[in-house]
Design a protein around this motif. Structure first.
Motif, mmCIF file in Angstrom:
data_model
loop_
_atom_site.group_PDB
_atom_site.id
_atom_site.type_symbol
_atom_site.label_atom_id
_atom_site.label_comp_id
_atom_site.label_asym_id
_atom_site.label_seq_id
_atom_site.Cartn_x
_atom_site.Cartn_y
_atom_site.Cartn_z
ATOM 1 N N SER A 88 1.024 -0.756 0.427
ATOM 2 C CA SER A 88 -0.204 0.235 0.354
ATOM 3 C C SER A 88 0.786 1.472 0.392
ATOM 4 C CB SER A 88 -0.667 -0.221 1.182
ATOM 5 O OG SER A 88 -1.626 -1.187 1.319
ATOM 6 N N THR A 89 0.944 2.152 -0.726
ATOM 7 C CA THR A 89 1.063 3.651 -1.294
ATOM 8 C C THR A 89 0.693 5.031 -1.012
ATOM 9 O OG1 THR A 89 1.260 3.824 -3.364
ATOM 10 C CG2 THR A 89 3.085 2.707 -2.733
ATOM 11 N N HIS A 90 1.135 5.036 -0.849
ATOM 12 C CA HIS A 90 0.470 7.323 -1.037
ATOM 13 C C HIS A 90 0.885 7.889 -2.032
ATOM 14 C CE1 HIS A 90 -1.455 7.712 3.392
ATOM 15 N NE2 HIS A 90 -0.212 7.347 2.959
ATOM 16 N N ALA A 91 0.234 8.386 -3.212
ATOM 17 C CA ALA A 91 1.040 8.455 -4.450
ATOM 18 C C ALA A 91 -0.033 10.233 -4.761
ATOM 19 C CB ALA A 91 -0.448 7.652 -5.691
ATOM 20 N N VAL A 92 0.915 11.033 -5.626
ATOM 21 C CA VAL A 92 0.810 12.684 -5.719
ATOM 22 C C VAL A 92 1.767 12.562 -7.215
ATOM 23 C CG1 VAL A 92 1.820 14.625 -5.684
ATOM 24 C CG2 VAL A 92 1.270 13.020 -3.200
ATOM 25 N N SER A 93 1.005 12.625 -7.854
ATOM 26 C CA SER A 93 1.049 13.624 -9.101
ATOM 27 C C SER A 93 1.374 15.289 -9.567
ATOM 28 C CB SER A 93 -0.074 12.929 -10.295
ATOM 29 O OG SER A 93 -0.452 11.964 -10.398
ATOM 30 N N TYR A 94 2.150 15.186 -10.092
ATOM 31 C CA TYR A 94 2.601 16.343 -10.334
ATOM 32 C C TYR A 94 3.293 17.073 -11.299
ATOM 33 C CZ TYR A 94 7.596 14.589 -10.166
ATOM 34 O OH TYR A 94 9.058 13.662 -9.962
ATOM 35 N N ALA A 95 3.662 18.257 -11.851
ATOM 36 C CA ALA A 95 4.337 18.246 -12.941
ATOM 37 C C ALA A 95 6.004 18.890 -12.798
ATOM 38 C CB ALA A 95 4.258 19.822 -13.682
ATOM 39 N N LEU A 96 7.116 18.152 -13.950
ATOM 40 C CA LEU A 96 8.238 18.194 -14.261
ATOM 41 C C LEU A 96 8.564 19.158 -14.384
ATOM 42 C CD1 LEU A 96 8.831 14.810 -14.959
ATOM 43 C CD2 LEU A 96 9.069 15.314 -12.839
ATOM 44 N N GLU A 97 9.635 19.652 -14.790
ATOM 45 C CA GLU A 97 10.075 20.641 -15.846
ATOM 46 C C GLU A 97 9.943 20.144 -17.343
ATOM 47 O OE1 GLU A 97 14.234 19.097 -14.561
ATOM 48 O OE2 GLU A 97 11.696 19.556 -13.449
ATOM 49 N N TYR A 98 9.633 18.888 -17.247
ATOM 50 C CA TYR A 98 10.058 18.487 -19.182
ATOM 51 C C TYR A 98 8.892 17.424 -18.975
ATOM 52 C CZ TYR A 98 13.432 15.998 -17.334
ATOM 53 O OH TYR A 98 14.630 15.807 -16.211
ATOM 54 N N GLY A 99 7.544 17.787 -18.133
ATOM 55 C CA GLY A 99 6.962 16.366 -18.232
ATOM 56 C C GLY A 99 6.023 16.215 -16.840
ATOM 57 N N GLU A 100 5.132 15.342 -16.706
ATOM 58 C CA GLU A 100 4.562 15.116 -15.047
ATOM 59 C C GLU A 100 5.043 13.629 -15.442
ATOM 60 O OE1 GLU A 100 0.163 14.673 -15.496
ATOM 61 O OE2 GLU A 100 0.439 17.085 -16.573
ATOM 62 N N ALA A 101 4.701 13.025 -13.488
ATOM 63 C CA ALA A 101 5.067 12.194 -13.368
ATOM 64 C C ALA A 101 4.070 11.694 -11.846
ATOM 65 C CB ALA A 101 6.902 12.514 -12.614
ATOM 66 N N THR A 102 4.365 10.726 -11.445
ATOM 67 C CA THR A 102 3.435 10.538 -10.246
ATOM 68 C C THR A 102 4.802 9.711 -9.164
ATOM 69 O OG1 THR A 102 1.755 10.218 -11.478
ATOM 70 C CG2 THR A 102 1.775 9.587 -9.189
ATOM 71 N N LEU A 103 4.535 10.340 -7.733
ATOM 72 C CA LEU A 103 5.196 9.695 -6.943
ATOM 73 C C LEU A 103 4.615 9.035 -6.067
ATOM 74 C CD1 LEU A 103 7.977 12.769 -6.275
ATOM 75 C CD2 LEU A 103 7.994 10.762 -7.721
ATOM 76 N N GLU A 104 5.316 7.572 -5.236
ATOM 77 C CA GLU A 104 4.476 7.496 -4.580
ATOM 78 C C GLU A 104 5.614 7.266 -3.311
ATOM 79 O OE1 GLU A 104 1.526 4.636 -6.898
ATOM 80 O OE2 GLU A 104 3.737 3.940 -6.411
ATOM 81 N N VAL A 105 4.762 6.268 -1.708
ATOM 82 C CA VAL A 105 5.587 5.929 -0.314
ATOM 83 C C VAL A 105 4.729 5.020 -0.221
ATOM 84 C CG1 VAL A 105 4.960 7.662 0.738
ATOM 85 C CG2 VAL A 105 6.956 7.258 1.463
ATOM 86 N N HIS A 106 5.707 3.995 0.970
ATOM 87 C CA HIS A 106 4.722 3.487 1.552
ATOM 88 C C HIS A 106 3.836 4.341 2.206
ATOM 89 C CE1 HIS A 106 7.374 -0.362 0.009
ATOM 90 N NE2 HIS A 106 6.302 -0.531 -0.389
ATOM 91 N N GLN A 107 2.836 3.409 2.617
ATOM 92 C CA GLN A 107 1.972 3.995 3.472
ATOM 93 C C GLN A 107 2.237 3.944 5.476
ATOM 94 O OE1 GLN A 107 -1.862 2.532 3.082
ATOM 95 N NE2 GLN A 107 -2.116 3.997 1.242
ATOM 96 N N ASP A 108 3.385 2.756 5.647
ATOM 97 C CA ASP A 108 3.999 2.527 6.509
ATOM 98 C C ASP A 108 5.878 2.500 7.076
ATOM 99 O OD1 ASP A 108 5.343 0.871 4.802
ATOM 100 O OD2 ASP A 108 4.466 -1.251 6.449
ATOM 101 N N ALA A 109 6.468 3.674 5.486
ATOM 102 C CA ALA A 109 7.426 3.750 5.489
ATOM 103 C C ALA A 109 7.283 5.911 7.009
ATOM 104 C CB ALA A 109 7.902 3.940 4.329
#
Length: 180
Positions: free
Chosen positions: A96-117
């Motif tokens: 299980s992860t938390h996720a956030v999408s965001y804009a890069l200087e040359y595109g888009e991306a989504t980052l995740e981290v484990h919920q229990d980290a």
């Protein structure tokens, strides 16, 4: 930054034009990573952001962003005697992860981290290689906060000041080793 560290960084960080796409000048830190003394000095300089003026560690976790942030954040965590938490691109972490999408200087991306980290109340230092537009740092901060942690600072090897990434940090204390 000491004059010795500045000279070391100038000698061991190279510019690669038009990578990963035309118009982008990539800061290649691989020669720095291959140099024990330079790499060690950078790790210690970044770790200073996780200490108070008396040298006491003030963070519980160090978070590094994929991919070059891992290379810097893991030894910073060891230097601070804290845990290391990787923030990865979408789909790279099991469980299980938390996720956030965001804009890069040359595109888009989504980052995740484990919920229990990261535990509620953990004080967290973010570490990355480059601060460009600030999107990755802001998204990572959001992930830490979703987890119940508190980001107390952001330590970065290189700040690309012309992209004004610090404006995306909303007052987060920023520790920069080399500004360009």
């Amino acid at each position: 930054m000491t004059d010795d560290l500045e000279r070391t960084l100038d000698a061991l960080i190279r510019d690669v034009p038009d990578f990963p796409q035309p118009g982008v000048v990539f800061k290649d830190i691989t020669p720095l990573l291959a140099d024990h003394d330079g790499f060690s000095a950078v790790v210690e300089a970044l770790a200073d952001a996780g200490r108070d003026p008396a040298g006491n560690v003030v963070v519980d976790k160090v978070v590094g962003m994929e991919a070059r942030g891992f290379i810097l954040a893991a030894p910073v965590a060891l230097a601070l005697r804290t845990g290391f938490v990787p923030v990865r691109k979408a789909g790279k972490l099991p469980g299980s992860t938390h996720a956030v999408s965001y804009a890069l200087e040359y595109g888009e991306a989504t980052l995740e981290v484990h919920q229990d980290a990261i535990s509620a109340g953990d004080r967290v230092l973010l570490v990355d290689d480059v601060l460009a537009t600030g999107g990755t740092a802001a998204a990572t901060r959001e992930l830490v906060e979703q987890s119940g942690g508190e980001v107390v600072g952001f330590a970065v090897l290189i700040e690309l000041g012309f992209l004004d990434g610090r404006s995306a940090l909303d007052g987060l204390p920023l520790h920069v080793i080399k500004a360009v």
